[in-house]
Design a protein around this motif. Structure first.
Motif, PDB file in Angstrom:
ATOM      1  N   LYS A   1      27.029  24.170  63.111  1.00 50.51           N
ATOM      2  CA  LYS A   1      26.833  22.848  62.539  1.00 50.51           C
ATOM      3  C   LYS A   1      26.997  22.866  61.027  1.00 50.51           C
ATOM      4  O   LYS A   1      27.599  21.956  60.434  1.00 50.51           O
ATOM      5  CB  LYS A   1      25.440  22.321  62.905  1.00 50.51           C
ATOM      6  N   VAL A   2      26.534  23.948  60.389  1.00 48.62           N
ATOM      7  CA  VAL A   2      26.561  24.024  58.945  1.00 48.62           C
ATOM      8  C   VAL A   2      27.986  24.081  58.380  1.00 48.62           C
ATOM      9  O   VAL A   2      28.233  23.666  57.251  1.00 48.62           O
ATOM     10  CB  VAL A   2      25.755  25.254  58.455  1.00 48.62           C
ATOM     11  N   SER A   3      28.933  24.580  59.178  1.00 46.78           N
ATOM     12  CA  SER A   3      30.311  24.723  58.690  1.00 46.78           C
ATOM     13  C   SER A   3      31.250  23.659  59.244  1.00 46.78           C
ATOM     14  O   SER A   3      32.413  23.595  58.843  1.00 46.78           O
ATOM     15  CB  SER A   3      30.855  26.114  59.029  1.00 46.78           C
TER      16      SER A   3
ATOM     17  N   PHE B   1      30.371  21.455  67.931  1.00 43.57           N
ATOM     18  CA  PHE B   1      30.802  21.178  66.567  1.00 43.57           C
ATOM     19  C   PHE B   1      32.262  21.611  66.424  1.00 43.57           C
ATOM     20  O   PHE B   1      32.578  22.805  66.537  1.00 43.57           O
ATOM     21  CB  PHE B   1      29.902  21.898  65.570  1.00 43.57           C
ATOM     22  N   MET B   2      33.129  20.634  66.210  1.00 41.15           N
ATOM     23  CA  MET B   2      34.568  20.872  66.177  1.00 41.15           C
ATOM     24  C   MET B   2      35.206  20.059  65.064  1.00 41.15           C
ATOM     25  O   MET B   2      34.619  19.099  64.559  1.00 41.15           O
ATOM     26  CB  MET B   2      35.201  20.480  67.521  1.00 41.15           C
ATOM     27  N   CYS B   3      36.436  20.439  64.719  1.00 41.84           N
ATOM     28  CA  CYS B   3      37.192  19.716  63.692  1.00 41.84           C
ATOM     29  C   CYS B   3      38.676  19.734  64.032  1.00 41.84           C
ATOM     30  O   CYS B   3      39.149  20.627  64.755  1.00 41.84           O
ATOM     31  CB  CYS B   3      36.996  20.346  62.315  1.00 41.84           C
ATOM     32  N   LEU B   4      39.399  18.776  63.488  1.00 39.72           N
ATOM     33  CA  LEU B   4      40.855  18.792  63.486  1.00 39.72           C
ATOM     34  C   LEU B   4      41.314  19.050  62.058  1.00 39.72           C
ATOM     35  O   LEU B   4      40.782  18.451  61.113  1.00 39.72           O
ATOM     36  CB  LEU B   4      41.431  17.459  63.976  1.00 39.72           C
ATOM     37  N   VAL B   5      42.278  19.940  61.911  1.00 37.55           N
ATOM     38  CA  VAL B   5      42.837  20.246  60.598  1.00 37.55           C
ATOM     39  C   VAL B   5      44.352  20.077  60.674  1.00 37.55           C
ATOM     40  O   VAL B   5      45.003  20.704  61.520  1.00 37.55           O
ATOM     41  CB  VAL B   5      42.498  21.678  60.148  1.00 37.55           C
TER      42      VAL B   5
ATOM     43  N   GLU C   1      35.870  35.067  61.967  1.00 36.59           N
ATOM     44  CA  GLU C   1      34.513  34.566  61.757  1.00 36.59           C
ATOM     45  C   GLU C   1      34.422  33.537  60.631  1.00 36.59           C
ATOM     46  O   GLU C   1      35.035  33.698  59.580  1.00 36.59           O
ATOM     47  CB  GLU C   1      33.566  35.720  61.423  1.00 36.59           C
ATOM     48  N   ILE C   2      33.680  32.479  60.903  1.00 32.45           N
ATOM     49  CA  ILE C   2      33.227  31.545  59.871  1.00 32.45           C
ATOM     50  C   ILE C   2      31.722  31.379  60.084  1.00 32.45           C
ATOM     51  O   ILE C   2      31.287  30.967  61.165  1.00 32.45           O
ATOM     52  CB  ILE C   2      33.928  30.178  59.965  1.00 32.45           C
ATOM     53  N   ASP C   3      30.953  31.747  59.084  1.00 30.69           N
ATOM     54  CA  ASP C   3      29.484  31.720  59.199  1.00 30.69           C
ATOM     55  C   ASP C   3      29.000  32.518  60.408  1.00 30.69           C
ATOM     56  O   ASP C   3      28.178  32.054  61.212  1.00 30.69           O
ATOM     57  CB  ASP C   3      28.983  30.272  59.278  1.00 30.69           C
ATOM     58  N   ASN C   4      29.562  33.723  60.555  1.00 30.36           N
ATOM     59  CA  ASN C   4      29.142  34.668  61.602  1.00 30.36           C
ATOM     60  C   ASN C   4      29.395  34.168  63.029  1.00 30.36           C
ATOM     61  O   ASN C   4      28.698  34.581  63.966  1.00 30.36           O
ATOM     62  CB  ASN C   4      27.655  35.024  61.442  1.00 30.36           C
ATOM     63  N   ARG C   5      30.373  33.316  63.192  1.00 27.60           N
ATOM     64  CA  ARG C   5      30.748  32.880  64.537  1.00 27.60           C
ATOM     65  C   ARG C   5      32.269  32.888  64.645  1.00 27.60           C
ATOM     66  O   ARG C   5      32.976  32.413  63.746  1.00 27.60           O
ATOM     67  CB  ARG C   5      30.207  31.487  64.837  1.00 27.60           C
TER      68      ARG C   5
END
Length: 350
Positions: free
Chosen positions: A282-284, A312-316, A335-339
């Motif tokens: 969620k934080v990222s 928690f997802m995004c489109l880029v 990894e982004i924020d350890n995931r």
């Protein structure tokens, strides 16, 4: 047989409507229909004759309708791959016993059926592909008794693809998996950096057909790739020739690495500038973080957050398809924020 040693051909040879093709690791069931269908789009094909069929020395003589058609077909084959298919002009007129052209030396060889590899007792594929780059081109006079086959059937499909034109720093089989696993579950990948191509074997033929139809001529890292079908056992034939590849150039898929559940209906999407980023924390999962992360791989045009209560997802959207491909190759499962994030193509728009 006539042999010559120069990259500069006599003008009369360039006006020939005959092409001599040499292939490496072709499909076992390759037939004249394949070549007729492949080259017919560049002009009429008068005849196709298979001269020799083996892993190391597979040669095909193609007679196009006109020299112009032969020139167009050769241009296509030269772009298709300098690794899987090598193409040279064939000229069937015998010159005088000793003929000299500027920058080109010709010698008449009496044995018209002799192979350039006939007297080699122990030869690896690595030697062959290196030899093809430096040895003189060989042109053979074909006995008229050999049967010419006229044909126009469909290209033979297989689960294995040859992706030609693989160039780029630090590329390995895992990075190819990051992209091509989007189009179906993969059995094996073998990258031959020496010759800038890779074999990709899918678990189902429908996956390889999708890639063949949707991924031709993609700008990928330092070159444009082209894709063709090859033999089902193409990878197995090369395994063990460890001078051709490093450990990181060979990938074997498992159920744990499969992107798709084989029991569910799968939606396959062609490559796109818009990337779907999932498995975020969620934080990222916000526009600012996504913009900062993916700007390292190109120009980010837009970001759209797709958060729900539990996912928690995004489109880029990247500026170009090339940037999107390279981003996926380098960032999928990183990894982004350890995931470990997951990246896939999507038909969604931003």
């Amino acid at each position: 047989m006539i042999s010559f040693s120069s990259p500069i051909l006599p003008e009369s040879w360039r006006n020939s409507n005959m092409l001599l093709l040499s292939l490496i690791a072709p499909p076992d069931n390759l037939n004249p229909e394949y070549f007729s269908t492949l080259l017919n789009q560049y002009g009429s094909v008068n005849s196709v004759k298979i001269l020799n069929k083996s892993l190391m020395d597979y040669k095909v003589l193609v007679e196009m309708g006109t020299p112009e058609a032969a020139k167009s077909a050769k241009s296509f084959l030269d772009q298709l791959s300098s690794n899987f298919i090598k193409c040279s002009y064939y000229y069937d007129e015998k010159p005088a016993q000793s003929v000299s052209y500027k920058n080109c030396s010709l010698d008449l060889i009496n044995d018209s059926t002799m192979s350039t590899l006939k007297y080699r007792h122990s030869t690896s594929l690595n030697e062959i592909v290196q030899e093809d780059d430096k040895q003189p081109t060989s042109i053979r006079t074909i006995p008229s008794s050999q049967q010419i086959i006229h044909s126009t059937s469909k290209i033979q499909h297989s689960t294995v693809l040859c992706v030609n034109g693989i160039k780029g720093k630090n590329l390995d089989a895992q990075k190819l998996y990051n992209i091509f696993s989007n189009f179906g579950n993969i059995d094996k990948i073998l990258l031959i950096k020496l010759k800038n191509f890779a074999f990709i074997k899918y678990l189902k033929e429908e996956y390889s057909i999708f890639v063949f139809q949707n991924c031709q001529n993609l700008q990928f890292f330092d070159s444009v790739v082209s894709i063709s079908f090859v033999a089902e056992d193409a990878i197995d034939k090369l395994i063990g020739l460890d001078t051709l590849y490093n450990q990181q150039d060979y990938y074997v898929g498992t159920q744990e690495t499969d992107r798709f559940n084989s029991n569910h209906k799968m939606n396959l999407f062609p490559p796109s500038q818009v990337l779907h980023i999932s498995n975020l924390k969620k934080v990222s999962s916000n526009a600012e973080t996504m913009w900062d992360v993916f700007s390292e791989f190109g120009v980010v045009e837009a970001v759209k957050v797709l958060n729900t209560q539990y996912k928690f997802m995004c489109l880029v959207k990247m500026e170009t398809l090339q940037q999107a491909l390279e981003t996926m190759a380098l960032m999928h499962n990183e990894e982004i924020d350890n995931r470990n994030i997951q990246i896939s193509f999507t038909k969604a728009k931003i």
